[in-house]
Design an enzyme around this catalytic site. Structure first.
Site: not given
Ligand code: PEP
Length: 254
Positions: A9, A11, A95, A97, A167, A173, A213
């Site tokens: 992703n 973003k 997601h 976000e 997630e 993040g 992460s």
């Molecule tokens: C995400 O935004 O779906 C995500 C998993 O981000 P990160 O790997 O940076 O934690």
């Protein structure tokens, strides 16, 4: 068996030029990988050029969001038909976000999921609890709410070709990933909820990704869990080398 799926992703990152450069590097690094479905999700403006840069290779294209109508007076939106037209096979929906900053609801997610299936796009539905919800012992309730409302009304064939991403919001993040045991516990819950609605046989065919992460040094242990069928990767997918290492970890784990 379930084919593992590793999705990046991107973003709100990468201009068209940067997207093409990242794809070119990644293609060289993962050229020989055939046991893992590899997906990248650039921003809308880079989708068309990314589709050209991915042509003939083993990496598929996803969008980061979609609207549920085909066309009409919906300024700023992009429909599933348009995403198929530009070369997408997948779309990330719900997601955290989008839920947090753009007011996305379970109902919106469900409309987007159904519309995506109607146009042959594979939805990657995101679920996951915040830190506050985990600490209040509400992880199961929150994931169940996201999942059951997100997949409501799907046929067995549609759920089999849907990807669920677990997630945890506190892991996105932050550099703080869920432990393999924490991930496995929630993935097993998701699979058993799907089994309750459909059947064991159907649930065993649904792919459940972990996201939050994921990095080259923790991917192997997370992907070794029996119900973890891949990863949705944010930050580590913005760099070809680290994303390729995660893809190779998946290739070795399955
Ligand atoms: C995400 O935004 O779906 C995500 C998993 O981000 P990160 O790997 O940076 O934690």
């Amino acid at each position: 068996m379930r084919t593992p799926i590793i999705a990046g992703n991107w973003k709100l990152n990468k201009t068209i030029h940067e997207a093409v450069a990242l794809i070119a590097s990644l293609r060289c690094m993962v050229d020989g990988v055939s046991n893992v479905e590899i997906v990248v999700a650039p921003v809308f403006t880079a989708l068309a050029t990314s589709a050209e840069a991915l042509a003939g290779g083993n990496i598929r294209l996803a969008a980061q969001d979609v609207f549920w109508e085909d066309n009409g007076a919906f300024t700023g939106e992009v429909s599933p038909r348009m995403l198929k037209d530009v070369g997408c096979d997948y779309v990330i929906i719900g997601h955290s976000e989008r839920r947090q900053y753009f007011g996305e609801t379970n109902e919106n997610v469900n409309c987007k999921v159904k519309a995506s299936h109607a146009h042959g796009l594979i939805p990657i539905i995101c679920t996951g609890e915040s830190l506050e919800q985990r600490e209040a012992g509400r992880t199961e309730a929150v994931v169940k709410d996201h999942l059951l409302n997100g997949i409501a009304g799907l046929s067995a064939a549609q759920i089999i070709s849907t990807v669920i991403a677990y997630e945890p919001v506190w892991a996105i993040g932050t550099g703080r990933n869920a432990t393999p045991d924490q991930a496995q516990e929630v993935h097993a819950l998701i699979r058993s909820l799907i089994s309750d609605i459909y059947s064991d046989d159907v649930a065993l065919k649904v792919r459940i990704q972990y996201g939050g992460s994921v990095k080259p040094d923790n991917a192997g242990a997370l992907l070794a869990q029996p119900d973890v069928d891949g990863a949705l990767v944010g930050t580590a997918s913005w760099d070809a080398e680290s994303f390729a290492q995660i893809i190779k970890a998946a290739d070795n784990a399955f």
